[in-house]
Design an enzyme around this catalytic site. Structure first.
Site, PDB file in Angstrom:
ATOM      1  N   LYS A 112      47.410  38.269  44.545  1.00  0.00           N
ATOM      2  CA  LYS A 112      47.007  38.178  43.145  1.00  0.00           C
ATOM      3  C   LYS A 112      47.711  37.043  42.411  1.00  0.00           C
ATOM      4  O   LYS A 112      47.227  36.585  41.380  1.00  0.00           O
ATOM      5  CB  LYS A 112      47.219  39.511  42.460  1.00  0.00           C
ATOM      6  CG  LYS A 112      46.247  40.555  43.012  1.00  0.00           C
ATOM      7  CD  LYS A 112      46.309  41.872  42.279  1.00  0.00           C
ATOM      8  CE  LYS A 112      45.213  42.810  42.752  1.00  0.00           C
ATOM      9  NZ  LYS A 112      45.469  43.373  44.103  1.00  0.00           N
TER      10      LYS A 112
HETATM   11  C1  LIG Z   1      44.552  44.034  44.879  1.00  0.00           C
HETATM   12  C2  LIG Z   1      44.874  44.162  46.312  1.00  0.00           C
HETATM   13  C3  LIG Z   1      43.866  44.397  47.279  1.00  0.00           C
HETATM   14  C4  LIG Z   1      42.416  44.607  46.907  1.00  0.00           C
HETATM   15  O1  LIG Z   1      41.832  43.434  46.406  1.00  0.00           O
HETATM   16  P1  LIG Z   1      40.413  43.452  45.656  1.00  0.00           P
HETATM   17  O2  LIG Z   1      40.213  42.065  45.175  1.00  0.00           O
HETATM   18  O3  LIG Z   1      40.554  44.436  44.529  1.00  0.00           O
HETATM   19  O4  LIG Z   1      39.398  43.885  46.642  1.00  0.00           O
HETATM   20  C5  LIG Z   1      44.228  44.414  48.613  1.00  0.00           C
HETATM   21  N1  LIG Z   1      45.519  44.254  48.991  1.00  0.00           N
HETATM   22  C6  LIG Z   1      46.518  44.047  48.093  1.00  0.00           C
HETATM   23  C7  LIG Z   1      47.913  43.892  48.582  1.00  0.00           C
HETATM   24  C8  LIG Z   1      46.238  43.986  46.729  1.00  0.00           C
HETATM   25  O5  LIG Z   1      47.229  43.782  45.843  1.00  0.00           O
END
Ligand SMILES: *Cc1c(COP(=O)(O)O)cnc(C)c1O
Length: 464
Positions: A112
């Site tokens: 993210k």
């Molecule tokens: C947010 C997150 C996900 C899921 O991602 P999406 O874009 O919501 O599908 C998977 N793994 C981790 C470590 C995350 O922080």
């Protein structure tokens, strides 16, 4: 570049409009009116660029004329400077034709950071142009909040309040939210669970007077600018492995569908992606939908991969919109049915989805077994989300096509699951090694909207 809502009843907006708006007024999600296509030569020319130069090339058509080239390049440079790896998104080989795309070298150790750090720069630049301030409020079960607090710390014109369920995020996640010293970011521990936090945020957004006075904005994963930033690493990995002259496949551990949807944009732009494999944990609504055509939310069951524990996958609406041939009325009808419990996809739409995506599911036992197997085979420790991806990738692999699994978080962010599987507690990277000694700053609040509003108002005055 113009953007339209998936539900067709909200005004079209330009890039800055969608950046600041998030959810469209008709309840839909913004998508580009047209997806820019790259020629084979143009894709070939991307191979070997720095991550920053690649980002500029990919995001420029989406951003349009909102910022001049020099300013955009500066924002990209600031976004990725604090990453702990010069390649930003390196690929590591873990099998004869299997690769991991490591997306955890950012400051908060999850993918993210890629989107949130660029979005923070874009927000600030947009506010610099227009004047005024904005107040970002978000609820988090962990990774989004830490990425947002880190990304917006000391960013001018923006005040950030992140609500997290008190006692229900991991210690690493909590400390990443509570240790930044910047005065414009606030971690709020709420008495309640994640749903309580989300309900409070929703209540703030529904209070239009409050919303307008404080300039409320959201940065959750439905924000188009976050999707856009995530398109870049698909190009980075695929061109490093031979695209556009060789096809590749990706497996993506999925929750809200933002990350894997970004892969479909890369594909629509011309990247030769043979398949995007959706990997879910035991909360497998997306896998069930791809298998049966029926989309029906069930109760969430907490898992070892908590960032994928979702009930309704918000960005999936964008994929449905494409699968329905961008038919807004048909999409609205499905969303109405979802409000009543669930919907069944038309056969043509299901076929269209299956031409881009396939899917699989990993149980809790399989997730632990994969962490142990990968450690035995390669010496690498992987986080439980990544392990869900690797479990599904092993089933989805096709001969001759490189399979790239997205490693969405660093193992040290989820040390309990890794230790359970391998007996080894993964250490934090050196640049974060003092996280447990840093002093924390957090406000504990009851789950009460009035208290929350007062808290936000008083802090905005203090920092005006
Ligand atoms: C947010 C997150 C996900 C899921 O991602 P999406 O874009 O919501 O599908 C998977 N793994 C981790 C470590 C995350 O922080």
């Amino acid at each position: 570049m113009r953007y339209r809502s998936t539900r067709g009843l909200a005004p079209q907006l330009d890039f800055e409009g969608v950046l600041r708006t998030g959810l469209a007024r008709d309840g839909g999600l913004y998508v580009p009116a047209e997806i820019p296509a790259l020629t084979k030569d143009a894709i070939a020319a991307l191979a070997g660029l720095s991550y920053e130069d690649l980002t500029f090339a990919i995001v420029k058509p989406f951003v349009g004329g909102a910022f001049d080239d020099f300013a955009l390049r500066e924002m990209i440079a600031s976004a990725y400077a604090p990453f702990g790896h010069i390649a930003r998104a390196p690929i590591v080989q873990i099998g004869p034709n299997d690769f991991l795309l490591e997306l955890f070298h950012g400051p908060t150790l999850a993918f993210k950071d890629f989107a949130m750090r660029l979005v923070a720069q874009l927000f600030s630049a947009s506010l610099e142009k227009s004047g005024g301030r904005m107040t970002i409020v978000g609820a988090t079960s962990g990774d989004t909040g830490s990425a947002a607090i880190e990304a917006f710390a000391n960013v001018p014109h923006v005040e950030v309040f992140i609500l997290f369920p008190d006692g229900r995020v991991s210690e690493v996640q909590r400390r990443q939210m509570t240790t930044p010293a910047a005065e414009n970011v606030h971690a709020l521990a709420i008495e309640g669970d994640f749903d309580t936090c989300q309900a409070l945020v929703k209540a703030l957004f529904n209070d239009h007077a409050f919303r307008d006075t404080v300039g409320l904005a959201g940065v959750n994963s439905i924000n188009w600018a976050r999707v856009m930033a995530q398109v870049v690493y698909y190009f980075a990995a695929a061109t490093a492995l031979g695209a556009p002259f060789r096809k590749v496949a990706f497996t993506v551990p999925t929750g809200n569908f933002g990350n894997v949807y970004a892969g479909s944009i890369a594909r629509a732009m011309g990247l030769p992606v043979e398949k995007l494999v959706i990997a879910t944990n035991q909360n497998d609504i997306l896998h069930r939908c791809l298998t049966t055509g029926i989309y029906r939310p069930e109760a969430v069951r907490p898992s070892l991969s908590p960032s994928m524990d979702i009930q309704v996958s918000s960005n999936f609406e964008r994929a449905l919109f494409e699968a329905l041939g961008r038919d807004e009325a048909e999409l609205r009808a499905l969303m109405d049915e979802l409000g009543k419990g669930g919907f069944c996809l038309p056969q043509t739409a299901l076929r269209a989805l299956r031409s881009v995506y396939s899917s699989g599911r990993a149980s809790e036992e399989e997730t632990l077994a994969t962490i142990a197997r990968v450690h035995g085979e390669t010496g690498l420790l992987v986080c439980p989300h990544t392990a869900v991806g690797l479990t599904v990738a092993a089933q989805a692999r096709r001969p001759g096509i490189p399979m790239i699994t997205l490693a969405t978080a660093h193992p040290a962010k989820f040390p309990d699951a890794v230790e359970k599987a391998t007996g080894i507690r993964p250490p934090l990277p050196l640049r974060l090694a003092d996280l447990f000694e840093r002093s924390e700053r957090v406000s504990r609040l009851p789950a009460d909207v009035t208290t929350l509003k007062n808290y936000i108002r008083s802090h905005l005055e203090a920092f005006a």
